[in-house]
Enzyme design. Structure first.
Site, PDB file in Angstrom:
ATOM      1  CG  ASP A  79      -1.082   2.319   7.259  1.00 17.20           C
ATOM      2  OD1 ASP A  79      -1.745   2.227   6.212  1.00 17.20           O
ATOM      3  OD2 ASP A  79      -0.973   3.373   7.905  1.00 17.20           O
ATOM      4  CG  ASP A 118      -1.841   1.139   1.287  1.00 21.88           C
ATOM      5  OD1 ASP A 118      -2.418   1.478   0.240  1.00 21.88           O
ATOM      6  OD2 ASP A 118      -1.986   1.748   2.369  1.00 21.88           O
ATOM      7  CG  ASP A 126      -4.100  -1.209   3.831  1.00 24.84           C
ATOM      8  OD1 ASP A 126      -4.405  -1.006   2.642  1.00 24.84           O
ATOM      9  OD2 ASP A 126      -3.452  -0.404   4.509  1.00 24.84           O
TER      10      ASP A 126
END
Length: 639
Positions: free
Chosen positions: A507, A315, A511
């Protein structure tokens, strides 16, 4: 007293030693036949008990590695080598004690985390509240948000809280792995698990015990401890060929010599202990070493996956970047002023957990703007937040989402590394807020290390706008970028990525689905991303992507040690069996020698507790030939 506790914990060892002593006494007084009868009866009972356990293993789908020991015991009894059969029984019954000893040594860092979990808190009375003003001790689970706590010198901070009064120094090594004390000022947050320095401090609890940082770490550690290493798969992988080779060697020795005793002499040197004990000890050592480095790995299966890693997906926000965006510009539209736009957006963002929301709130507060409460609010995952603030319907989020509710949206002109949050008020476009989030300084080195160490496919999967994603990707050295993704699309892309295993690093709450769907989900858990941490297989307790390199290095080292321990045990056993085929090693001597082989493999397995650390400093990432220019605008002055 300790001696008797040890024997009572392992009754099989105590009974075996007692039977062996009785057999020796009977031999000493000339009653060899009685001694042989006692030994034969006891070993026969032990064989029956072992066979019951083997049948249960087979019914559960696992190969019974004790078949070699059972055949060896039967063979030694058949050729009247009953002393050797007693030694085999002692080897098997003592295996549990040896495994417990090695496991306690291997999991020392995990156990240390659990043992120092805070259990009590000193609650101070609120000023003006009835009572005599004395400190009240309570269990940490009963601390409520808003309670004022006293933390004495050298004590562990019981729950997450903000510091009151003067600043203080704390040891946060159990949380971050950083050995140097850190200073926290008034109003700064102090995490549970930190150790107070030399002066007493007051703090106000901001989270309950179950939601605080250290208790979440403890929960992760308990989960890792309860999970079983993939030793069953490793054992099954080696059990059948090793058993076959051992039986062939023993049968060949019998056939060539014509002496049945040769079969027993060879087979007593075939041991399952490197598979049954050494491998799990190595994996426990790897879990413990990772915990000591600020990385919680949820089980030995994850260790093996990390060791075989071939693809990685990241990400962007808070993972490859610092996750603390700074306000760059406020661009009002539709007649709104910069102050009005920022105040309304920050008021709505009070109800969002996105990292941009925190930055917008902080920017508004620093400029002295008052944040208004919302009559109602809700968040649409990955899209934005809606709230009714001061009688206005406010929407803050991505351009497509805001445009669907407020036509007339004008895309912001963004520079490299910049991102925009778009705002609509009462169904019309009100402007955009531009922020910039710098790449983590360690991100380029981490990406370069992974690529140099066999990770073939490295990609970015992010919901952010493509120009921003591509800018950060260029800075950190990633060429494959998938931007503007919703969670379902992220999950589908992760499932399609090859080669496997795939590691996904993120994080935030958004996600969690893709972390759970990946072969290895890694959460940046330093700032308490609970949902991501629950869904992940690996949680980095330190706010640094460099710990990802530690996790992969520890995984590879641990699997290498486990496999080497197995091969050492198998190699020594096969070598000794070949010697025993000549009749050079009597059955009793062989059974004793085999105990030393077991000890050697277990001691080697403990090497998983140490190993060469990953050194990012030795790897300098190649800079991009055309680094993106910085064109950040000055932060606007807002009245």
């Amino acid at each position: 007293m300790r001696f008797f506790r040890t024997w009572s914990r392992y009754p099989e060892i105590a009974v075996t030693v007692a039977v062996g002593a009785a057999v020796l006494v009977l031999h000493a007084v000339g009653e060899q036949a009685a001694g042989q009868g006692v030994a034969t009866a006891y070993v026969a009972l032990f064989i029956a008990w072992t066979l019951v356990g083997m049948v249960r293993d087979v019914l559960r789908g696992h190969v019974g590695l004790d078949i070699l020991a059972v055949v060896a015991m039967v063979a030694t009894l058949a050729v009247d080598e009953y002393v050797a059969s007693l030694i085999i029984v002692l080897m098997l019954s003592g295996g549990e004690a040896l495994e417990d000893f090695a496991a306690r040594r291997a999991r020392r860092d995990l156990t240390a985390l659990l043992d120092r979990s805070p259990r009590t808190a000193h609650v101070l009375p609120d000023p003006g509240a009835p009572g005599d003003g004395t400190v009240r001790d309570t269990e940490v689970e009963h601390v409520e948000v808003g309670d004022v706590l006293l933390v004495r010198p050298g004590e562990i901070v019981p729950v997450d809280g903000t510091l009151l009064g003067e600043g203080a120094t704390f040891d946060e090594s159990s949380l971050t792995g950083e050995s140097l004390p850190v200073h926290r000022g008034v109003g700064e947050e102090v995490l549970s698990g930190a150790v107070n320095g030399t002066r007493a401090v007051r703090m106000r609890a901001v989270r309950r015990s179950a939601d605080s940082q250290y208790q979440q770490i403890v929960a992760l550690v308990e989960e890792a401890e309860e999970s079983r290493a993939p030793v069953v798969r490793l054992a099954d992988r080696f059990a059948v060929p090793f058993t076959a080779v051992s039986l062939v060697l023993a049968g060949t020795a019998w056939a060539l010599s014509g002496e049945p005793v040769r079969f027993a002499e060879v087979l007593v040197l075939a041991t399952p202990c490197p598979l049954l004990i050494a491998a799990p000890v190595a994996f426990l050592g790897g879990l413990s070493r990772a915990a000591g480095s600020g990385v919680i790995v949820k089980g030995g299966g994850v260790i093996e996956q990390l060791a075989r890693l071939r693809s990685a997906a990241f990400d962007k926000t808070g993972t490859l970047t610092l996750g603390r965006p700074d306000l760059v510009d406020v661009r009002p539209a539709g007649g709104f002023t910069t102050a009005e736009l920022l105040a309304l957006a920050a008021s709505a963002e009070q109800y969002s957990s996105h990292v941009f929301a925190e930055s917008i709130r902080r920017a508004a507060t620093e400029r002295g703007l008052d944040l208004l409460p919302a009559d109602e609010a809700g968040e649409v995952a990955t899209n934005g937040v809606t709230a009714t603030v001061g009688g206005h319907a406010v929407v803050v989020g991505k351009p497509a989402y805001v445009a669907s509710l407020a036509p007339g949206l004008t895309p912001a002109d963004l520079g490299p590394g910049e991102a925009a949050a778009y705002v609509a008020v009462d169904g019309r476009f009100a402007g955009s807020i531009v922020l910039a989030d710098d790449a983590r300084p360690e991100s380029p080195a981490v990406v370069a290390w992974l690529r140099a160490n066999g990770v073939e496919n490295i990609t970015m999967l992010t919901g952010d706008a493509r120009p921003t994603a591509e800018s950060i990707a260029r800075q950190v050295g990633i060429t494959d970028v998938h931007a503007e993704l919703l969670p379902p699309r992220k999950v589908r892309l992760a499932a399609e990525l090859r080669p496997r295993p795939l590691m996904m690093v993120g994080d935030g709450v958004n996600d969690a689905p893709v972390l759970a769907a990946s072969d290895i989900g890694v959460a940046m858990g330093a700032r308490g991303a609970t949902a991501a941490g629950d869904a992940a297989d690996v949680v980095l307790l330190v706010d640094s992507l460099a710990k990802l390199v530690d996790a992969v290095s520890i995984g590879r080292h641990t699997l290498r040690v486990a496999l080497t321990a197995i091969w050492i045990g198998i190699g020594l056993s096969v070598g000794l069996m070949l010697v025993a085929m000549t009749g050079a090693i009597p059955a009793v001597t062989g059974a004793l020698v085999q105990e030393f082989v077991d000890l050697a493999t277990i001691l080697y397995a403990l090497r998983a507790l140490a190993g060469p650390p990953a050194d990012l400093d030795t790897l300098t990432p190649t800079p991009h030939p055309h680094p993106p220019p910085s064109n950040r605008r000055d932060t606007p002055t807002i009245p």
